[in-house]
Design an enzyme around this catalytic site. Structure first.
Site, PDB file in Angstrom:
ATOM      1  N   HIS A 125      49.581  35.762  52.015  1.00 58.82           N
ATOM      2  CA  HIS A 125      50.250  35.495  52.840  1.00 58.82           C
ATOM      3  C   HIS A 125      51.055  36.803  53.749  1.00 58.82           C
ATOM      4  O   HIS A 125      52.009  35.997  53.869  1.00 58.82           O
ATOM      5  CB  HIS A 125      51.855  35.332  51.576  1.00 58.82           C
ATOM      6  CG  HIS A 125      50.995  34.163  50.832  1.00 58.82           C
ATOM      7  ND1 HIS A 125      50.418  32.461  50.999  1.00 58.82           N
ATOM      8  CD2 HIS A 125      50.681  34.012  49.595  1.00 58.82           C
ATOM      9  CE1 HIS A 125      50.110  31.912  49.850  1.00 58.82           C
ATOM     10  NE2 HIS A 125      50.283  32.373  48.174  1.00 58.82           N
ATOM     11  N   ASP A 145      42.604  30.533  46.055  1.00 53.54           N
ATOM     12  CA  ASP A 145      43.787  30.551  45.856  1.00 53.54           C
ATOM     13  C   ASP A 145      44.167  29.263  45.747  1.00 53.54           C
ATOM     14  O   ASP A 145      44.341  28.982  46.549  1.00 53.54           O
ATOM     15  CB  ASP A 145      44.369  31.617  45.831  1.00 53.54           C
ATOM     16  CG  ASP A 145      46.047  31.968  45.694  1.00 53.54           C
ATOM     17  OD1 ASP A 145      45.975  32.830  45.208  1.00 53.54           O
ATOM     18  OD2 ASP A 145      46.658  31.445  46.410  1.00 53.54           O
ATOM     19  N   HIS A 180      47.129  28.219  46.758  1.00 53.45           N
ATOM     20  CA  HIS A 180      48.548  28.277  47.974  1.00 53.45           C
ATOM     21  C   HIS A 180      47.796  29.259  49.367  1.00 53.45           C
ATOM     22  O   HIS A 180      46.637  29.150  49.026  1.00 53.45           O
ATOM     23  CB  HIS A 180      49.548  29.271  47.721  1.00 53.45           C
ATOM     24  CG  HIS A 180      49.915  29.412  46.645  1.00 53.45           C
ATOM     25  ND1 HIS A 180      49.998  30.184  45.468  1.00 53.45           N
ATOM     26  CD2 HIS A 180      50.822  29.146  45.805  1.00 53.45           C
ATOM     27  CE1 HIS A 180      50.849  29.733  43.917  1.00 53.45           C
ATOM     28  NE2 HIS A 180      51.664  28.892  44.729  1.00 53.45           N
ATOM     29  N   ASP A 233      45.114  30.932  40.380  1.00 50.28           N
ATOM     30  CA  ASP A 233      46.028  30.095  39.722  1.00 50.28           C
ATOM     31  C   ASP A 233      45.754  27.969  40.521  1.00 50.28           C
ATOM     32  O   ASP A 233      46.967  27.464  40.150  1.00 50.28           O
ATOM     33  CB  ASP A 233      47.392  30.716  40.994  1.00 50.28           C
ATOM     34  CG  ASP A 233      46.999  30.836  42.231  1.00 50.28           C
ATOM     35  OD1 ASP A 233      46.351  30.459  43.120  1.00 50.28           O
ATOM     36  OD2 ASP A 233      47.938  31.530  43.206  1.00 50.28           O
TER      37      ASP A 233
HETATM   38 ZN   LIG Z   1      48.494  32.165  44.983  1.00 49.83          ZN
END
Ligand SMILES: [Zn+2]
Length: 308
Positions: A122, A159, A161, A243
């Site tokens: 991120h 992931d 996200h 996740d």
């Molecule tokens: Zn994540």
């Protein structure tokens, strides 16, 4: 040759406030789960400023250093915190990803997993965000391209996200193919298929909440694997977040541990087909400690099966 496991005790010195999901116990559980495996165990070096400058401006590096608290916590944004050990941990995290690239490209290891934190995918060029300070996976790609002289590197980010930081850091680098699947809608909100990179080098694959392993496999088989084959990377870098597991508290996909094993095995097969098995993986998210430990172990065991 073996699979390399790269980590550093200082990655445990990045401490977050009580109740924060990205916590020291994550890496402790992972390292415990990997105990006893026949891995080549290596220590993560510190990334240098020269390493970081391949993807971040000097102002960002200076900003992170300046924010470092002597004690207690410094809050960067709603999700992202630093403790006194965070700078050192983040330099080990980036350095671990770079070391993984070095080991695989010099033939010291068949493939490698960097068990490091804070995570990286991120972190944007100018901005720490989403628990991340520096873009570990993108820095690893730049290292492979600029230092080792590769011409094409692919990143696969599974992931849950969106890998907005990796996308930002490699947006205008035609030598890097960024493939990222993510639950949508979900924080950070980016990752629409219309985001394709300056050179068509970004592939975003949104997944609806509730997406299970069977659907995930179909998406990867029809969209990701053909794209990797046509790009012909010389190295595959995996942003390994766990996740998307059905037990994860931060998201709503329904993958199981076996789905992470399947995806890892398929990516290893593609690496064998396309780039002599050269694959590097670096830890991103995963916040249910048991699911994280089980999935990471399954991931590393598949890397070991592929090591030749
Ligand atoms: Zn994540």
């Amino acid at each position: 040759m073996k699979t390399a496991l790269i980590t550093h005790a200082e990655c445990l010195e990045h401490v977050t406030p009580e109740g924060h999901p990205e916590r020291v116990a994550r890496l402790e559980h992972i390292l415990h789960a990997l105990e006893g495996l026949n891995l080549s165990r290596e220590t993560a070096p510190l990334a240098s400023d020269e390493d970081l400058l391949r993807a971040h401006p000097a102002s960002h590096i200076a900003d992170i250093r300046a924010r470092s608290p002597a004690k207690g916590f410094h809050q960067i944004d709603a999700d992202t915190w630093m403790s006194s050990g965070s700078v050192q941990a983040s330099l080990r995290a980036a350095g671990g990803a770079l070391k993984a690239v070095d080991m695989v490209l010099t033939g010291e290891a068949s493939n490698a997993f960097a068990a490091v934190r804070p995570p990286g995918h991120h972190a944007e060029r100018h901005t720490a965000m989403g628990f991340c300070l520096f873009g570990n996976a993108a820095l690893a790609a730049k290292h492979a391209l600029d230092v080792h002289g590769l011409e094409r590197v692919a990143i696969v980010d599974f992931d849950v996200h969106h890998g907005n930081g990796t996308q930002d850091l490699l947006w205008d680098d035609a030598r890097a193919l960024v493939i990222t699947s993510q639950q949508m809608p979900l924080w950070p909100g980016s990752g629409n298929p219309s985001e394709t990179g300056a050179h068509g080098n970004v592939l975003n694959l949104p997944l609806a909440p509730g997406t299970d392993g069977q659907h995930m496999r179909a998406v990867y088989e029809t969209k990701v694997f053909p794209r990797l084959r046509s790009f012909r990377p010389e190295l595959i870098i995996v942003s390994a977040g766990f996740d998307a597991h059905r037990n994860d508290p931060l998201a709503g996909l329904n993958w199981d541990t076996e789905d992470f094993a399947w995806l890892t095995a398929e990516l290893c097969k593609l690496a064998a087909e396309l780039c002599e098995g050269r694959l590097v993986s670096t830890l991103e998210g995963g916040y249910d400690l048991q699911a994280l430990a089980d999935s990471t172990r399954a991931h590393v065991e598949e890397l070991m099966k592929a090591a030749t």
